[in-house]
Design an enzyme around this catalytic site. Structure first.
Site, PDB file in Angstrom:
ATOM      1  N   ARG A  15       9.659  -2.100 -14.637  1.00 21.41           N
ATOM      2  CA  ARG A  15      10.726  -2.643 -13.808  1.00 21.41           C
ATOM      3  C   ARG A  15      10.927  -1.783 -12.561  1.00 21.41           C
ATOM      4  O   ARG A  15      10.445  -0.658 -12.474  1.00 21.41           O
ATOM      5  CB  ARG A  15      12.031  -2.721 -14.601  1.00 21.41           C
ATOM      6  CG  ARG A  15      12.048  -3.788 -15.679  1.00 21.41           C
ATOM      7  CD  ARG A  15      13.287  -3.677 -16.565  1.00 21.41           C
ATOM      8  NE  ARG A  15      13.214  -2.511 -17.451  1.00 21.41           N
ATOM      9  CZ  ARG A  15      14.166  -2.152 -18.303  1.00 21.41           C
ATOM     10  NH1 ARG A  15      15.273  -2.876 -18.386  1.00 21.41           N
ATOM     11  NH2 ARG A  15      14.027  -1.097 -19.076  1.00 21.41           N
ATOM     12  N   LYS A  75      15.555   3.296 -15.556  1.00 16.19           N
ATOM     13  CA  LYS A  75      15.717   4.089 -16.767  1.00 16.19           C
ATOM     14  C   LYS A  75      16.181   5.501 -16.452  1.00 16.19           C
ATOM     15  O   LYS A  75      16.095   5.978 -15.325  1.00 16.19           O
ATOM     16  CB  LYS A  75      14.397   4.135 -17.540  1.00 16.19           C
ATOM     17  CG  LYS A  75      13.981   2.793 -18.135  1.00 16.19           C
ATOM     18  CD  LYS A  75      15.034   2.236 -19.087  1.00 16.19           C
ATOM     19  CE  LYS A  75      15.155   3.050 -20.351  1.00 16.19           C
ATOM     20  NZ  LYS A  75      16.210   2.504 -21.261  1.00 16.19           N
ATOM     21  N   TYR A  94      20.467   3.363 -15.826  1.00 22.64           N
ATOM     22  CA  TYR A  94      20.816   3.450 -17.240  1.00 22.64           C
ATOM     23  C   TYR A  94      20.675   4.907 -17.659  1.00 22.64           C
ATOM     24  O   TYR A  94      19.663   5.553 -17.371  1.00 22.64           O
ATOM     25  CB  TYR A  94      19.882   2.593 -18.096  1.00 22.64           C
ATOM     26  CG  TYR A  94      20.138   1.106 -17.994  1.00 22.64           C
ATOM     27  CD1 TYR A  94      21.349   0.557 -18.401  1.00 22.64           C
ATOM     28  CD2 TYR A  94      19.153   0.250 -17.495  1.00 22.64           C
ATOM     29  CE1 TYR A  94      21.589  -0.804 -18.313  1.00 22.64           C
ATOM     30  CE2 TYR A  94      19.381  -1.116 -17.405  1.00 22.64           C
ATOM     31  CZ  TYR A  94      20.605  -1.631 -17.808  1.00 22.64           C
ATOM     32  OH  TYR A  94      20.828  -2.984 -17.716  1.00 22.64           O
ATOM     33  N   HIS A  96      22.484   6.292 -21.047  1.00 20.99           N
ATOM     34  CA  HIS A  96      22.530   6.382 -22.511  1.00 20.99           C
ATOM     35  C   HIS A  96      22.677   7.839 -22.974  1.00 20.99           C
ATOM     36  O   HIS A  96      21.926   8.331 -23.812  1.00 20.99           O
ATOM     37  CB  HIS A  96      21.276   5.753 -23.134  1.00 20.99           C
ATOM     38  CG  HIS A  96      21.092   4.304 -22.794  1.00 20.99           C
ATOM     39  ND1 HIS A  96      21.926   3.312 -23.250  1.00 20.99           N
ATOM     40  CD2 HIS A  96      20.165   3.681 -22.012  1.00 20.99           C
ATOM     41  CE1 HIS A  96      21.523   2.144 -22.785  1.00 20.99           C
ATOM     42  NE2 HIS A  96      20.469   2.334 -22.025  1.00 20.99           N
ATOM     43  N   GLU A 118      25.194   1.124 -18.029  1.00 23.59           N
ATOM     44  CA  GLU A 118      25.618   0.587 -19.317  1.00 23.59           C
ATOM     45  C   GLU A 118      27.088   0.810 -19.641  1.00 23.59           C
ATOM     46  O   GLU A 118      27.630   0.164 -20.550  1.00 23.59           O
ATOM     47  CB  GLU A 118      24.740   1.146 -20.456  1.00 23.59           C
ATOM     48  CG  GLU A 118      25.024   2.577 -20.864  1.00 23.59           C
ATOM     49  CD  GLU A 118      24.298   3.604 -20.005  1.00 23.59           C
ATOM     50  OE1 GLU A 118      24.386   4.805 -20.312  1.00 23.59           O
ATOM     51  OE2 GLU A 118      23.637   3.201 -19.025  1.00 23.59           O
ATOM     52  N   ASP A 197      29.475  -9.548 -38.021  1.00 21.88           N
ATOM     53  CA  ASP A 197      30.238  -8.861 -36.982  1.00 21.88           C
ATOM     54  C   ASP A 197      31.646  -8.623 -37.519  1.00 21.88           C
ATOM     55  O   ASP A 197      32.087  -9.295 -38.462  1.00 21.88           O
ATOM     56  CB  ASP A 197      30.298  -9.715 -35.701  1.00 21.88           C
ATOM     57  CG  ASP A 197      30.643  -8.905 -34.460  1.00 21.88           C
ATOM     58  OD1 ASP A 197      29.804  -8.803 -33.562  1.00 21.88           O
ATOM     59  OD2 ASP A 197      31.768  -8.351 -34.388  1.00 21.88           O
ATOM     60  N   SER A 219      31.429  -8.524 -41.194  1.00 23.59           N
ATOM     61  CA  SER A 219      30.566  -7.395 -41.528  1.00 23.59           C
ATOM     62  C   SER A 219      31.296  -6.322 -42.318  1.00 23.59           C
ATOM     63  O   SER A 219      32.420  -5.936 -41.990  1.00 23.59           O
ATOM     64  CB  SER A 219      30.013  -6.768 -40.237  1.00 23.59           C
ATOM     65  OG  SER A 219      29.143  -5.689 -40.557  1.00 23.59           O
ATOM     66  N   VAL A 238      24.153  -3.569 -32.568  1.00 28.11           N
ATOM     67  CA  VAL A 238      25.504  -3.002 -32.525  1.00 28.11           C
ATOM     68  C   VAL A 238      25.674  -2.101 -31.312  1.00 28.11           C
ATOM     69  O   VAL A 238      24.782  -1.319 -30.963  1.00 28.11           O
ATOM     70  CB  VAL A 238      25.792  -2.214 -33.816  1.00 28.11           C
ATOM     71  CG1 VAL A 238      27.148  -1.549 -33.763  1.00 28.11           C
ATOM     72  CG2 VAL A 238      25.714  -3.145 -35.018  1.00 28.11           C
ATOM     73  N   VAL A 266      17.484  -2.942 -31.606  1.00 28.10           N
ATOM     74  CA  VAL A 266      17.805  -3.122 -30.190  1.00 28.10           C
ATOM     75  C   VAL A 266      18.706  -1.993 -29.695  1.00 28.10           C
ATOM     76  O   VAL A 266      18.718  -1.666 -28.510  1.00 28.10           O
ATOM     77  CB  VAL A 266      18.476  -4.501 -29.971  1.00 28.10           C
ATOM     78  CG1 VAL A 266      18.886  -4.692 -28.516  1.00 28.10           C
ATOM     79  CG2 VAL A 266      17.534  -5.620 -30.396  1.00 28.10           C
ATOM     80  N   ASP A 269      18.420   2.787 -27.791  1.00 22.87           N
ATOM     81  CA  ASP A 269      18.788   3.608 -26.633  1.00 22.87           C
ATOM     82  C   ASP A 269      20.052   4.422 -26.874  1.00 22.87           C
ATOM     83  O   ASP A 269      20.236   5.483 -26.272  1.00 22.87           O
ATOM     84  CB  ASP A 269      19.001   2.727 -25.394  1.00 22.87           C
ATOM     85  CG  ASP A 269      17.703   2.462 -24.647  1.00 22.87           C
ATOM     86  OD1 ASP A 269      16.796   3.300 -24.726  1.00 22.87           O
ATOM     87  OD2 ASP A 269      17.593   1.405 -23.997  1.00 22.87           O
ATOM     88  N   VAL A 297      11.405  -0.039 -29.889  1.00 14.95           N
ATOM     89  CA  VAL A 297      11.016   0.222 -28.502  1.00 14.95           C
ATOM     90  C   VAL A 297      12.270   0.460 -27.672  1.00 14.95           C
ATOM     91  O   VAL A 297      13.196  -0.357 -27.672  1.00 14.95           O
ATOM     92  CB  VAL A 297      10.200  -0.946 -27.935  1.00 14.95           C
ATOM     93  CG1 VAL A 297       9.888  -0.713 -26.458  1.00 14.95           C
ATOM     94  CG2 VAL A 297       8.902  -1.106 -28.727  1.00 14.95           C
TER      95      VAL A 297
END
Length: 366
Positions: A15, A75, A94, A96, A118, A197, A219, A238, A266, A269, A297
């Site tokens: 990207r 990133k 981003y 994180h 983020e 959730d 959840s 989450v 997901v 990060d 990933v």
């Protein structure tokens, strides 16, 4: 302001942080834009397109960092880039940080004025994270289905099945943007899907808009344990704003799952929501623990950079413009939502969740 757009060098990242169209808009507002040669190629943008927009092309990353007042990336900086930054430089990308103490310490020691995509919050939403969450969510069900393939170590089950055979059962942890996108794709493939959730209002909404093969459950630890033995794919989406992700599936819980099942994290990060997760790359996307395939990933949207770059820059450009117009010193006063994006400034941490994750004191912007 002089804005630098370096080529992303994180493994398998294609990207770019500013499109040629975005470059033209920034230059029209009077800013100078330096773009590293080849920065846009992975997303389908040539150097010639940036030159046509009025950007200055630089082949040397060191020169770009040295010349720019603000660095705009996709990133987080990786250690090999740390030495390129200059003190009190603006960084917008981003970050994180809750899952990355080394980077946090670097930004503080170098007194970088770091704003993160983020954590920027508008009316309870995260507009700079949501486009990539949607991409990653849609990818998660696709990648989970692919890695059920026997040649990837999976169980050999086709997600949607065929007439007279079983369909895959998919559990999605979290019903936010990524979770909804994952559910849509998994349901579209024909799998039986359950979203869990803790937000009842969100569950009511999902129950109304999802197809008939998607169920919703409140959840809890017990709910997850009860579902695991039946799951073929578990997608973890989450998110706690800016904070490290809680571990909803422990190493001990893997024994409850069928061998050859797939976990797609997901949330990696932000540290990941499976205890056994660790970051992987698109080149080597999975590993197997206790017979369970893990796909973790850390830059999932990088696999589809053309779509992802457009989606990301559509959201970020207005805030890049604000930082360039007002500078780090004034942007939080002129554009108050930028307060939520501010992470470090001149050696001070301004994100409490990051401070809590690393035991570092933080301040509140006033």
């Amino acid at each position: 302001m002089i804005i630098g757009v370096p080529k992303e060098i994180k493994t398998d990242e294609y990207r770019v942080s500013v499109t040629p169209a975005g470059a033209a808009e920034l230059i029209k507002e009077g800013h100078t834009l330096y773009v590293q040669n080849g920065a846009g190629e992975g997303s389908g943008f040539s150097d010639a397109e940036y030159e046509k927009a009025g950007a200055v092309l630089l082949s040397d990353a060191a020169e770009l960092f040295r010349s720019a007042d603000m660095i705009v990336k996709v990133k987080e900086p990786i250690p090999s880039e740390y030495g390129l930054f200059k003190e009190k430089q603006i960084l917008f990308t981003y970050l994180h940080l809750a899952a990355d103490r080394v980077q946090t310490e670097f930004l503080l020691e170098k007194k970088i004025r770091a704003f993160s995509y983020e954590t920027l919050e508008v009316n309870g939403n995260l507009p700079l994270l949501e486009p990539m969450s949607e991409v990653a969510g849609k990818m998660a069900s696709l990648m989970g289905s692919v890695h059920l393939g026997k040649y990837h170590g999976g169980s050999g089950l086709l997600a949607g099945g065929v007439v007279g055979t079983h369909k895959a059962k998919v559990m999605i942890l979290g019903g936010g943007v990524a979770g909804k996108a994952a559910a849509e794709v998994a349901a579209g493939l024909g799998a039986d899907v359950t979203i869990v959730d803790i937000n009842m209002e969100r569950l009511h909404y999902l129950n109304d808009v999802m197809p008939s093969n998607v169920a919703t459950l409140y959840s809890s630890h017990q709910t997850i344990k009860d579902l695991l033995p039946h799951c073929d794919i578990v997608v973890g989406t989450v998110l706690i704003h800016g904070a490290k992700t809680p571990k909803l599936i422990t190493k001990e819980m893997l024994c409850l799952m069928k061998k050859g099942s797939v976990l797609v994290d997901v949330s990696i990060d932000q540290g990941g929501c499976f205890e056994t997760s660790h970051p992987t790359t698109h080149t080597h996307p999975t590993f197997i623990k206790e017979g369970i395939v893990h796909y973790c990933v850390s830059n999932m949207p990088g696999a589809y950079p053309h779509t992802s770059t457009y989606a990301l820059t559509n959201a970020t450009l207005k805030y890049v413009k604000a930082l360039a117009r007002y500078g780090a010193q004034n942007v939080c006063k002129e554009v108050p939502v930028m307060i939520s994006s501010l992470n470090t400034y001149d050696g001070v941490l301004y994100n409490k969740a990051v401070g809590d994750a690393h035991g570092i004191s933080s301040k509140t912007f006033v």
